[in-house]
Design an enzyme around this catalytic site. Structure first.
Site, PDB file in Angstrom:
ATOM      1  N   HIS A  37       0.817  -1.437  -0.323  1.00  0.00           N
ATOM      2  CA  HIS A  37       0.070  -0.066  -0.094  1.00  0.00           C
ATOM      3  C   HIS A  37       0.670   1.295  -0.218  1.00  0.00           C
ATOM      4  O   HIS A  37       1.887   1.255   0.957  1.00  0.00           O
ATOM      5  CB  HIS A  37      -1.005   0.081   1.143  1.00  0.00           C
ATOM      6  CG  HIS A  37      -2.185  -1.023   1.070  1.00  0.00           C
ATOM      7  ND1 HIS A  37      -3.752  -0.401   2.016  1.00  0.00           N
ATOM      8  CD2 HIS A  37      -2.150  -1.528   0.412  1.00  0.00           C
ATOM      9  CE1 HIS A  37      -4.699  -1.912   1.756  1.00  0.00           C
ATOM     10  NE2 HIS A  37      -3.954  -2.214   0.234  1.00  0.00           N
ATOM     11  N   TYR A  66      -9.116   5.211   7.623  1.00  0.00           N
ATOM     12  CA  TYR A  66      -9.100   6.003   9.705  1.00  0.00           C
ATOM     13  C   TYR A  66      -9.959   7.318   9.604  1.00  0.00           C
ATOM     14  O   TYR A  66     -10.144   8.049   8.603  1.00  0.00           O
ATOM     15  CB  TYR A  66      -7.510   6.038   9.760  1.00  0.00           C
ATOM     16  CG  TYR A  66      -6.879   5.064  10.526  1.00  0.00           C
ATOM     17  CD1 TYR A  66      -6.137   4.565   9.480  1.00  0.00           C
ATOM     18  CD2 TYR A  66      -6.283   4.633  11.673  1.00  0.00           C
ATOM     19  CE1 TYR A  66      -4.774   3.480   9.295  1.00  0.00           C
ATOM     20  CE2 TYR A  66      -5.319   3.804  11.401  1.00  0.00           C
ATOM     21  CZ  TYR A  66      -5.696   3.250  10.783  1.00  0.00           C
ATOM     22  OH  TYR A  66      -3.850   1.970  10.808  1.00  0.00           O
ATOM     23  N   PRO A 113      -3.035  -0.274  19.315  1.00  0.00           N
ATOM     24  CA  PRO A 113      -2.713  -0.683  18.147  1.00  0.00           C
ATOM     25  C   PRO A 113      -3.235   0.565  16.646  1.00  0.00           C
ATOM     26  O   PRO A 113      -2.897   0.182  14.988  1.00  0.00           O
ATOM     27  CB  PRO A 113      -3.830  -1.672  17.194  1.00  0.00           C
ATOM     28  CG  PRO A 113      -5.160  -1.542  18.729  1.00  0.00           C
ATOM     29  CD  PRO A 113      -4.514  -0.753  19.517  1.00  0.00           C
ATOM     30  N   LYS A 115       1.666  -0.272  15.092  1.00  0.00           N
ATOM     31  CA  LYS A 115       3.329  -0.584  15.525  1.00  0.00           C
ATOM     32  C   LYS A 115       3.354  -1.633  16.700  1.00  0.00           C
ATOM     33  O   LYS A 115       4.691  -1.824  16.673  1.00  0.00           O
ATOM     34  CB  LYS A 115       3.371   0.285  16.537  1.00  0.00           C
ATOM     35  CG  LYS A 115       3.216   2.006  15.751  1.00  0.00           C
ATOM     36  CD  LYS A 115       4.698   1.996  14.764  1.00  0.00           C
ATOM     37  CE  LYS A 115       4.677   2.946  13.578  1.00  0.00           C
ATOM     38  NZ  LYS A 115       5.265   2.724  12.541  1.00  0.00           N
ATOM     39  N   TYR A 129       4.361   6.324  10.377  1.00  0.00           N
ATOM     40  CA  TYR A 129       3.677   5.479  10.335  1.00  0.00           C
ATOM     41  C   TYR A 129       4.657   4.132   8.945  1.00  0.00           C
ATOM     42  O   TYR A 129       4.391   2.798   9.428  1.00  0.00           O
ATOM     43  CB  TYR A 129       2.389   5.211   9.733  1.00  0.00           C
ATOM     44  CG  TYR A 129       1.321   4.321   9.170  1.00  0.00           C
ATOM     45  CD1 TYR A 129       0.024   4.735   9.772  1.00  0.00           C
ATOM     46  CD2 TYR A 129       1.251   3.554   8.287  1.00  0.00           C
ATOM     47  CE1 TYR A 129      -1.184   3.037  10.262  1.00  0.00           C
ATOM     48  CE2 TYR A 129       0.243   2.628   8.284  1.00  0.00           C
ATOM     49  CZ  TYR A 129      -1.013   2.664   9.190  1.00  0.00           C
ATOM     50  OH  TYR A 129      -1.642   1.554   8.690  1.00  0.00           O
TER      51      TYR A 129
HETATM   52  P1  RFL Z   1       2.688 -12.085  21.296  1.00  0.00           P
HETATM   53  O1  RFL Z   1       2.279 -12.425  19.913  1.00  0.00           O
HETATM   54  O2  RFL Z   1       1.949 -11.474  22.326  1.00  0.00           O
HETATM   55  O3  RFL Z   1       3.573 -12.884  21.699  1.00  0.00           O
HETATM   56  C1  RFL Z   1       4.238 -13.767  23.234  1.00  0.00           C
HETATM   57  C2  RFL Z   1       3.977 -15.109  23.037  1.00  0.00           C
HETATM   58  O4  RFL Z   1       4.450 -15.827  24.570  1.00  0.00           O
HETATM   59  C3  RFL Z   1       3.937 -16.274  24.840  1.00  0.00           C
HETATM   60  N1  RFL Z   1       3.287 -16.956  26.599  1.00  0.00           N
HETATM   61  C4  RFL Z   1       3.863 -17.779  27.215  1.00  0.00           C
HETATM   62  N2  RFL Z   1       4.876 -18.983  26.754  1.00  0.00           N
HETATM   63  C5  RFL Z   1       6.119 -19.111  27.828  1.00  0.00           C
HETATM   64  N3  RFL Z   1       5.659 -19.352  28.949  1.00  0.00           N
HETATM   65  C6  RFL Z   1       4.660 -18.247  29.216  1.00  0.00           C
HETATM   66  N4  RFL Z   1       4.230 -18.099  30.680  1.00  0.00           N
HETATM   67  C7  RFL Z   1       4.069 -17.516  28.167  1.00  0.00           C
HETATM   68  N5  RFL Z   1       2.922 -16.293  28.582  1.00  0.00           N
HETATM   69  C8  RFL Z   1       2.725 -15.948  27.296  1.00  0.00           C
HETATM   70  C9  RFL Z   1       2.385 -15.722  24.079  1.00  0.00           C
HETATM   71  O5  RFL Z   1       1.237 -17.688  24.029  1.00  0.00           O
HETATM   72  C10 RFL Z   1       2.348 -15.729  23.196  1.00  0.00           C
HETATM   73  O6  RFL Z   1       2.298 -16.597  21.868  1.00  0.00           O
HETATM   74  O7  RFL Z   1       3.971 -10.983  21.770  1.00  0.00           O
HETATM   75  P2  RFL Z   1       4.763 -10.707  20.813  1.00  0.00           P
HETATM   76  O8  RFL Z   1       5.539 -11.130  20.092  1.00  0.00           O
HETATM   77  O9  RFL Z   1       5.806  -9.717  21.315  1.00  0.00           O
HETATM   78  O10 RFL Z   1       4.632  -9.751  19.754  1.00  0.00           O
HETATM   79  C11 RFL Z   1       3.601  -8.668  20.173  1.00  0.00           C
HETATM   80  C12 RFL Z   1       2.455  -8.402  18.898  1.00  0.00           C
HETATM   81  O11 RFL Z   1       1.708  -9.632  19.160  1.00  0.00           O
HETATM   82  C13 RFL Z   1       1.175  -7.859  19.367  1.00  0.00           C
HETATM   83  O12 RFL Z   1       2.525  -6.244  19.920  1.00  0.00           O
HETATM   84  C14 RFL Z   1       0.658  -6.816  18.003  1.00  0.00           C
HETATM   85  O13 RFL Z   1       0.178  -8.216  18.085  1.00  0.00           O
HETATM   86  C15 RFL Z   1      -0.344  -6.195  18.718  1.00  0.00           C
HETATM   87  N6  RFL Z   1      -1.657  -5.797  18.507  1.00  0.00           N
HETATM   88  C16 RFL Z   1      -1.746  -5.169  17.627  1.00  0.00           C
HETATM   89  N7  RFL Z   1      -0.362  -4.754  16.595  1.00  0.00           N
HETATM   90  C17 RFL Z   1      -0.410  -3.773  15.305  1.00  0.00           C
HETATM   91  O14 RFL Z   1       0.216  -3.389  14.820  1.00  0.00           O
HETATM   92  N8  RFL Z   1      -1.593  -3.984  14.995  1.00  0.00           N
HETATM   93  C18 RFL Z   1      -2.683  -4.268  14.953  1.00  0.00           C
HETATM   94  O15 RFL Z   1      -4.361  -4.457  14.272  1.00  0.00           O
HETATM   95  C19 RFL Z   1      -2.570  -5.021  15.810  1.00  0.00           C
HETATM   96  N9  RFL Z   1      -3.923  -6.120  16.889  1.00  0.00           N
HETATM   97  C20 RFL Z   1      -2.708  -6.794  18.720  1.00  0.00           C
HETATM   98  C21 RFL Z   1      -4.407  -6.548  17.964  1.00  0.00           C
HETATM   99  C22 RFL Z   1      -3.128  -7.540  20.244  1.00  0.00           C
HETATM  100  C23 RFL Z   1      -4.131  -8.537  19.863  1.00  0.00           C
HETATM  101  N10 RFL Z   1      -3.640  -8.892  21.515  1.00  0.00           N
HETATM  102  C24 RFL Z   1      -2.684  -9.549  22.413  1.00  0.00           C
HETATM  103  C25 RFL Z   1      -4.574  -9.277  22.513  1.00  0.00           C
HETATM  104  C26 RFL Z   1      -4.996  -7.114  18.647  1.00  0.00           C
HETATM  105  C27 RFL Z   1      -4.846  -8.463  19.383  1.00  0.00           C
HETATM  106  C28 RFL Z   1      -6.260  -8.434  19.975  1.00  0.00           C
HETATM  107  C1  PHB Z   2      -5.664  -4.571  11.219  1.00  0.00           C
HETATM  108  O1  PHB Z   2      -5.491  -4.622   9.976  1.00  0.00           O
HETATM  109  O2  PHB Z   2      -5.573  -4.857  11.946  1.00  0.00           O
HETATM  110  C2  PHB Z   2      -5.013  -3.152  11.484  1.00  0.00           C
HETATM  111  C3  PHB Z   2      -4.617  -2.247  10.218  1.00  0.00           C
HETATM  112  C4  PHB Z   2      -4.019  -1.076  11.185  1.00  0.00           C
HETATM  113  C5  PHB Z   2      -3.813  -0.880  11.975  1.00  0.00           C
HETATM  114  C6  PHB Z   2      -4.445  -1.742  13.606  1.00  0.00           C
HETATM  115  C7  PHB Z   2      -5.294  -3.254  12.922  1.00  0.00           C
HETATM  116  O3  PHB Z   2      -4.043   0.586  12.740  1.00  0.00           O
END
Ligand code: RFL
Ligand code: PHB
Length: 391
Positions: free
Chosen positions: A72, A201, A294, A298, A384
């Protein structure tokens, strides 16, 4: 069992770290509390910064991304009646990619399995020990119920916001910063072609709305909802009606396509930073050290950026006995963490209704400025699309 790096967590941070370490011949064991099926099916982030894509490419993980992901040029920023396209490529020379975190995780798991990475999935009672010594270790109960101990030179705490690593840093050393926002996101995944070419957005009097996507046939959309919202109160019809109102407000010749909703959940929003990101032989990366709301897309990119600094630091420490990069890791990583924390807070507070009419006027003024001024638009674009790794 003995290894060089005990990696706690098989999210993007832990998986990518084990991959980068293995590229330089450093051995690791990945310890994960969830099952592999659960890890592979979690629906989370969707946007990859330019530098994230470059890094994945450089370690042989860009092939499917380039084939199935979508590049994009920018985003649409919207207020009622006005939809502005910000072209990041024109503004700062960098694009972003739509490629779900689920896909990144799948590529990483496949690559690690092909390379014979040692994993423990489905563990319980993960605990960190002796992190202030040169011989730290992790204990846990494996999926078969057997107590395990992994001795390592270093522990990488990549266990997200609920894992035990961040709390293993003593209270006397650690500092935390937190902001809880008075709203949440209701997110849906739907089997319907996106109604937009690039992400929208949208600011709206009823609350923020966003239109994202996963592919040509799958859309991802979000609505600002009050904290404590129960998804059960949001029927599919109610979700589509609210999305249609907020995303379509005053936009001529545009309609939102609806379709079957395959996932619906509520996500609370907060900012959180814990310092330092290294204590003794424990190094934190990703959500284990920081959470962003989110709105700026980032979270995943920041986890990748941490690991891009941490892997060379650990390789240098373990292979050359040189601790310069390891000593610098926390401060270096935190520069980007605070930049992204600010950007995510700024995007969030600019786009979400707080309920205060004064805030609303400031938001609309700020959005008009960002959309109409090259300086304003470039600031958003640079943040971004992502600053270069190491900045
Ligand atoms: P993760 O992906 O949470 O991975 C951490 C891993 O550690 C495991 N864990 C354990 N393992 C062993 N022993 C324990 N006691 C443990 N406790 C936990 C967990 O099961 C997991 O597998 O962290 P990591 O690797 O730092 O990655 C970060 C990203 O996942 C996170 O920043 C993003 O997904 C945040 N986030 C979003 N970020 C975006 O940039 N755009 C988004 O749209 C977006 N949507 C989201 C999200 C995070 C969400 N969460 C955390 C609920 C949507 C959701 C629902
Ligand atoms: C998503 O595609 O899940 C998404 C994209 C941009 C954002 C947050 C979530 O800022």
């Amino acid at each position: 069992m003995r290894t060089e790096v005990a990696v706690i967590g098989a999210g993007p941070a832990g998986l990518l770290l084990s991959h980068l370490l293995a590229e330089q011949g450093v051995e690791s064991v990945v310890i994960e509390t969830r099952t592999q099926e659960y890890v592979l099916s979690r629906i989370r982030a969707g946007i990859l910064e330019h530098s994230t894509v470059d890094l994945l490419d450089s370690v042989g993980l860009g092939e499917r991304l380039r084939r199935e992901g979508q590049e994009h040029r920018g985003i649409h920023l919207q207020t009622p009646g006005e939809r502005h396209h910000l072209d990041f490529v024109d503004l700062c020379g960098r694009s972003v990619w739509v490629y779900g975190q689920t896909e990144v995780t799948r590529d990483l798991v496949d690559a690690r399995e092909a390379a014979g990475q040692q994993f423990f999935y489905g563990v319980t009672e993960t605990a960190l020990h002796d992190i202030e010594t040169d011989s730290p270790y992790v204990t846990f109960v494996d999926a078969d119920g057997t107590e395990q101990r992994v001795d390592a030179a270093v522990i990488a705490g990549c266990d997200g916001s609920f894992g035990p690593s961040r709390a293993a840093i003593p209270d006397s050393v650690r500092r935390t910063w937190e902001r809880v926002y008075p709203y949440s996101w209701l997110g849906i995944l739907a089997d319907v072609a996106p109604s937009t070419d690039e992400l929208i957005y949208a600011w709206h009097p009823d609350g923020f709305a966003m239109h994202s996507m996963r592919s040509d046939t799958v859309s991802r959309l979000y609505l600002q909802v009050p904290n404590g919202t129960d998804v059960a109160d949001w029927s599919d019809d109610r979700v589509w009606a609210a999305l249609s109102t907020r995303l379509g407000a005053g936009i001529d010749d545009w309609t939102l396509r609806s379709g079957p909703i395959t996932e619906k959940s509520v996500l609370p929003m907060r900012s959180y930073v814990q310092t330092p990101m290294r204590h003794g032989r424990l190094f934190l990366a990703g959500d284990a050290a920081h959470i962003v709301p989110p709105t700026g897309a980032k979270g995943l990119n920041l986890a990748v950026a941490d690991v891009a600094l941490l892997a060379p630091a650990l390789i240098s420490l373990l292979r050359k006995n040189d601790d310069t990069l390891a000593d610098a890791y926390s401060d270096s990583a935190l520069r980007r963490v605070w930049r992204c924390t600010h950007f995510s807070w700024w995007m969030t507070t600019m786009l979400h209704r707080s309920g205060d009419p004064f805030d609303a006027q400031l938001q609309l003024s700020q959005l008009r400025w960002v959309a109409s001024s090259t300086a304003g638009a470039t600031g958003l674009a640079e943040n971004y699309a992502g600053l270069p790794i190491g900045l």
